[in-house]
Enzyme design. Structure first.
Site, PDB file in Angstrom:
ATOM      1  N   ALA A 264      -6.862   3.384  -3.062  1.00 20.08           N
ATOM      2  CA  ALA A 264      -6.193   2.165  -2.605  1.00 20.08           C
ATOM      3  C   ALA A 264      -4.690   2.324  -2.728  1.00 20.08           C
ATOM      4  O   ALA A 264      -4.196   2.938  -3.677  1.00 20.08           O
ATOM      5  CB  ALA A 264      -6.645   0.951  -3.416  1.00 20.08           C
ATOM      6  N   ASP A 265      -3.988   1.787  -1.758  1.00 17.10           N
ATOM      7  CA  ASP A 265      -2.530   1.715  -1.840  1.00 17.10           C
ATOM      8  C   ASP A 265      -2.069   0.350  -2.325  1.00 17.10           C
ATOM      9  O   ASP A 265      -1.004   0.230  -2.915  1.00 17.10           O
ATOM     10  CB  ASP A 265      -1.921   2.023  -0.476  1.00 17.10           C
ATOM     11  CG  ASP A 265      -1.985   3.504  -0.165  1.00 17.10           C
ATOM     12  OD1 ASP A 265      -0.992   4.190  -0.425  1.00 17.10           O
ATOM     13  OD2 ASP A 265      -3.029   3.974   0.313  1.00 17.10           O
ATOM     14  N   ARG A 266      -2.894  -0.668  -2.072  1.00 15.03           N
ATOM     15  CA  ARG A 266      -2.587  -1.997  -2.598  1.00 15.03           C
ATOM     16  C   ARG A 266      -3.869  -2.833  -2.567  1.00 15.03           C
ATOM     17  O   ARG A 266      -4.589  -2.843  -1.572  1.00 15.03           O
ATOM     18  CB  ARG A 266      -1.492  -2.689  -1.772  1.00 15.03           C
ATOM     19  CG  ARG A 266      -1.018  -4.026  -2.345  1.00 15.03           C
ATOM     20  CD  ARG A 266       0.043  -4.656  -1.456  1.00 15.03           C
ATOM     21  NE  ARG A 266       1.249  -3.865  -1.374  1.00 15.03           N
ATOM     22  CZ  ARG A 266       2.402  -4.188  -1.968  1.00 15.03           C
ATOM     23  NH1 ARG A 266       2.492  -5.282  -2.683  1.00 15.03           N
ATOM     24  NH2 ARG A 266       3.464  -3.415  -1.823  1.00 15.03           N
TER      25      ARG A 266
END
Length: 388
Positions: free
Chosen positions: A241-243
């Protein structure tokens, strides 16, 4: 021994990174001596992965700061951090690391020592967090089962995306260490081919049984069309995940959303997001509030890789023995291209969020309670498997 994306020497105050645009044919490290170097490396994706880019940014700042002469260091540091955050706006870890450094710098004192110590602690903590993520995720997937299984992942979430071991990749590694992983399938991950170039390199290095699959072949794979490489079913899809928004909506590499949709369609496949708690952004309420970075059309119109001699077998090398690389255009430059770097998977399609604290599951109303866990210190996540 894991592959290293980041080489940092605190005594000598030096930092170098593996140029991931040259992997797998060349394992070349490039020096990072200034914030401009760090910004360019992140922007150009010479280093990538949400945890890794945050570490390169803060360590790059520490290295430059060790040689920088400035009267108002507090202002200078704050401005440099703001500049570094602009390199990859979607990745929350970078923003989180910058905010943490600003807080410790605001307390004053020996700012050079303060920044260096804080950056080095982030580096150390990332490795320990990743090991915990691997254990929690593997426990959750197995839940007492001894049957061999296969896993599917996308992009690159291993040591090359972190300080070591990785996030989703750490779960794969943990299952392999327990001798319960039959096969790890990984998407090629167009257009930058992080799966084909990077994840493949890590899986080969770690001697984990694996097979690359086309981004467009996932439905057929999950339906059981592939009998050649493994007879064990895909029991889980694990992604990074990046965010992660407060409601659990998750921004990750483009193509992740469709994997979640397919997992739900087949019904018996768990879809798990693996990320450190710092990737969870409680200030971003839903995925609709996440700004998705769009990248250059040339990344899709062109492909890059090692060059071959005319025989089509021998790889070209320069006089220093370095593999020569080049770009090939696959469509006319007039072709319009939409190239989002990420998509956002709705929380409804996510079965669990694996962090170093444990595995967060949805409550009876189908909602993650991330804000409650973030507000209450020491509370355990809803899971079969937690840390004290």
């Amino acid at each position: 021994m894991v592959l290293q994306a980041i080489r940092y020497d605190g005594v000598a105050s030096t930092l170098s990174i593996l140029d991931q645009l040259k992997v797998p044919h060349n394992m070349l490290y490039i020096p990072i001596t200034t914030c401009e170097d760090a910004h360019a490396a992140i922007k150009q994706m010479k280093v990538r992965g949400a945890p890794a880019i945050a570490l390169v940014a803060v360590l790059g700042l520490a290295v430059e700061l060790s040689r920088h002469q400035e009267n108002d260091l507090q202002t200078w540091i704050s401005e440099r951090l703001d500049y570094l955050v602009t390199s990859r706006p979607t990745a929350v870890n970078l923003h989180d690391a910058a905010q943490k450094l600003k807080k410790v710098v605001a307390e004053g004192g020996d700012l050079r020592s303060t920044v260096r110590t804080a950056a080095e602690e982030m580096l150390r903590a990332d490795v320990q967090d990743n090991l915990a993520i691997g254990k929690h995720g593997a426990d959750f997937i197995l839940q007492g089962s001894n049957a061999p299984l296969s896993i599917l992942t996308i992009c690159n979430t291993g040591s090359l995306a972190t300080a070591g071991y990785g996030t989703a990749y750490s779960i794969v590694n943990n299952l392999h260490a327990r001798k319960q992983l039959d096969m790890c399938y990984f998407c090629e991950t167009r257009p930058y081919n992080q799966g084909a170039r990077l994840t493949s390199t890590e899986l080969l290095y770690d001697k984990i049984p694996s097979s690359m699959v086309l981004d467009s072949s996932i439905a057929a794979l999950l339906a059981g069309a592939n009998k050649r490489t493994s007879t064990s079913p895909v029991r889980a899809i694990v992604v990074g995940a990046d965010r992660v928004a407060a409601n659990g909506d998750t921004a990750n590499k483009i193509g992740t959303y469709q994997l979640a949709v397919l997992a739900r369609h087949f019904g018996d496949i768990k879809f798990l997001v693996a990320a450190p708690w710092t990737t969870i952004d409680l200030d971003t309420k839903t995925g609709q509030d996440i700004v998705v970075e769009e990248r250059a059309a040339s990344e899709v119109r062109q492909v890059s890789g090692a060059l071959f001699e005319d025989d089509g077998i021998t790889i070209k090398r320069d006089q220093a023995g370095v593999v020569m690389r080049g770009h090939v255009e696959v469509c006319l430059p007039e072709v319009q291209v939409w190239n989002p770097a990420f998509d956002v998977t709705p929380h409804e399609l996510i079965d669990g969020i694996v962090t170093e604290r444990g595995v967060y599951e949805k409550n009876g109303d189908g909602k993650f309670e991330l804000e409650r866990y973030g507000a209450l210190s020491g509370i355990k996540p809803i899971t079969i498997n937690t840390t004290e």
